[in-house]
Design an enzyme around this catalytic site. Structure first.
Site, PDB file in Angstrom:
ATOM      1  N   ARG A  35       6.273  -2.065  -0.281  1.00  0.00           N
ATOM      2  CA  ARG A  35       5.562  -3.038   0.559  1.00  0.00           C
ATOM      3  C   ARG A  35       4.956  -4.178  -0.263  1.00  0.00           C
ATOM      4  O   ARG A  35       4.766  -5.299   0.239  1.00  0.00           O
ATOM      5  CB  ARG A  35       4.473  -2.303   1.343  1.00  0.00           C
ATOM      6  CG  ARG A  35       3.732  -3.141   2.388  1.00  0.00           C
ATOM      7  CD  ARG A  35       2.884  -2.238   3.264  1.00  0.00           C
ATOM      8  NE  ARG A  35       2.093  -2.904   4.275  1.00  0.00           N
ATOM      9  CZ  ARG A  35       0.769  -2.993   4.264  1.00  0.00           C
ATOM     10  NH1 ARG A  35       0.078  -2.449   3.286  1.00  0.00           N
ATOM     11  NH2 ARG A  35       0.129  -3.606   5.243  1.00  0.00           N
ATOM     12  N   ILE A  61       0.318  -8.961   7.759  1.00  0.00           N
ATOM     13  CA  ILE A  61       1.369  -7.946   7.645  1.00  0.00           C
ATOM     14  C   ILE A  61       0.786  -6.712   8.331  1.00  0.00           C
ATOM     15  O   ILE A  61      -0.376  -6.349   8.105  1.00  0.00           O
ATOM     16  CB  ILE A  61       1.754  -7.681   6.167  1.00  0.00           C
ATOM     17  CG1 ILE A  61       2.808  -6.554   6.056  1.00  0.00           C
ATOM     18  CG2 ILE A  61       0.565  -7.346   5.296  1.00  0.00           C
ATOM     19  CD1 ILE A  61       3.406  -6.410   4.634  1.00  0.00           C
ATOM     20  N   SER A  62       1.574  -6.075   9.193  1.00  0.00           N
ATOM     21  CA  SER A  62       1.045  -4.976   9.996  1.00  0.00           C
ATOM     22  C   SER A  62       0.678  -3.775   9.137  1.00  0.00           C
ATOM     23  O   SER A  62       1.156  -3.611   8.020  1.00  0.00           O
ATOM     24  CB  SER A  62       2.093  -4.537  11.021  1.00  0.00           C
ATOM     25  OG  SER A  62       2.614  -5.653  11.701  1.00  0.00           O
ATOM     26  N   GLN A  63      -0.147  -2.922   9.735  1.00  0.00           N
ATOM     27  CA  GLN A  63      -0.530  -1.653   9.103  1.00  0.00           C
ATOM     28  C   GLN A  63       0.722  -0.775   8.965  1.00  0.00           C
ATOM     29  O   GLN A  63       1.465  -0.633   9.936  1.00  0.00           O
ATOM     30  CB  GLN A  63      -1.553  -1.018  10.038  1.00  0.00           C
ATOM     31  CG  GLN A  63      -2.200   0.225   9.549  1.00  0.00           C
ATOM     32  CD  GLN A  63      -3.250   0.710  10.542  1.00  0.00           C
ATOM     33  OE1 GLN A  63      -3.636  -0.006  11.463  1.00  0.00           O
ATOM     34  NE2 GLN A  63      -3.684   1.930  10.351  1.00  0.00           N
TER      35      GLN A  63
END
Ligand code: SAH
Length: 214
Positions: A35, A61-63
């Site tokens: 990530r 940026i999503s979890q």
């Protein structure tokens, strides 16, 4: 000996499992695709925390556990053609690219698309087509899609996108007002129409009309 990077990765995988990401293929891909490259600058040190993080253009940026749950709900298949609305960092698209044949991903910010493409290139990912567009109208040229995922919240699942979903297809979309808690909805298209299933509460940036400034 377990080094610090291994330990971070173990905690990352543990967080995914404890939040309900069970699908083995999804877990394998999330273990493999790093990530950190999708988060430039200061925050990249925190890439393995189960947290949304800021990216340029005021977006996030999503979890990771939400990326896992959305990918799992989408149930991607190896021959699928997928549309993602909301490229953002490109992380979700990269995860999907390992589980499907081709991913089309669009964002209204050209800067985000450009940066995401650079990461796909660095990683040698070749089955993602990313471009700048307002995705709320879908992608008529490439429709219909086996799977559609929105990573920005809509007040309702957008009609043009429902129309671009194949029969037997699945759409995952956060639904609700942008300043409130939203619901993650799984829409399945059947011969008869659409089935809706509410999955969990989520919080996403809003799906906006038109292109962004950069
Ligand atoms: N999937 C991303 C997270 C996206 S954040 C990731 O993995 O990092 C949501 C993104 O949706 C933002 O980048 C925002 O610019 C984009 N967005 C909002 N409305 C849009 C629209 N109508 N069309 C395309 N992108 C949109």
């Amino acid at each position: 000996m377990i080094n610090a990077a291994d330990e971070q990765k173990m905690q990352f995988m543990f967080a995914l499992r404890s939040k309900g990401v069970m699908d083995k293929r999804v877990l394998e891909v999330m273990e493999k695709i790093d990530r950190a490259p999708f988060i430039r600058g200061l925050f990249s040190e925190r890439a393995y925390e189960d947290m949304p993080l800021p990216i340029p253009c005021g977006q996030t940026i999503s979890q990771p556990s939400i990326v896992g749950l959305m990918t799992q709900a989408l149930n991607p298949q190896p021959r699928d053609k997928v549309l993602e609305v909301g490229t953002g960092s490109g992380y979700q698209a990269a995860i999907l690219s390992q589980l499907t044949r081709r991913v089309y991903t669009v964002d209204r910010h050209s800067r985000l698309v450009k940066e995401a493409k650079a990461v796909f290139d660095e990683m040698g990912i070749v089955n993602i087509t990313a471009f700048t567009a307002d995705g709320s109208h879908g992608l008529t040229d490439q429709a219909p899609f086996d799977r559609i995922i929105l990573t920005a919240a809509a007040e309702d699942p957008p009609g043009p996108l429902l129309a671009q979903l194949k029969i037997g297809g699945i759409m995952v979309v956060p639904v609700g007002q942008s300043d409130a808690v939203q619901s993650l909805i799984k829409v399945s298209r059947t011969e008869q129409g659409f089935d809706y299933e509410e999955l969990c509460p989520v919080r996403f940036v809003p799906l906006l009309e038109g292109l962004g400034q950069e």
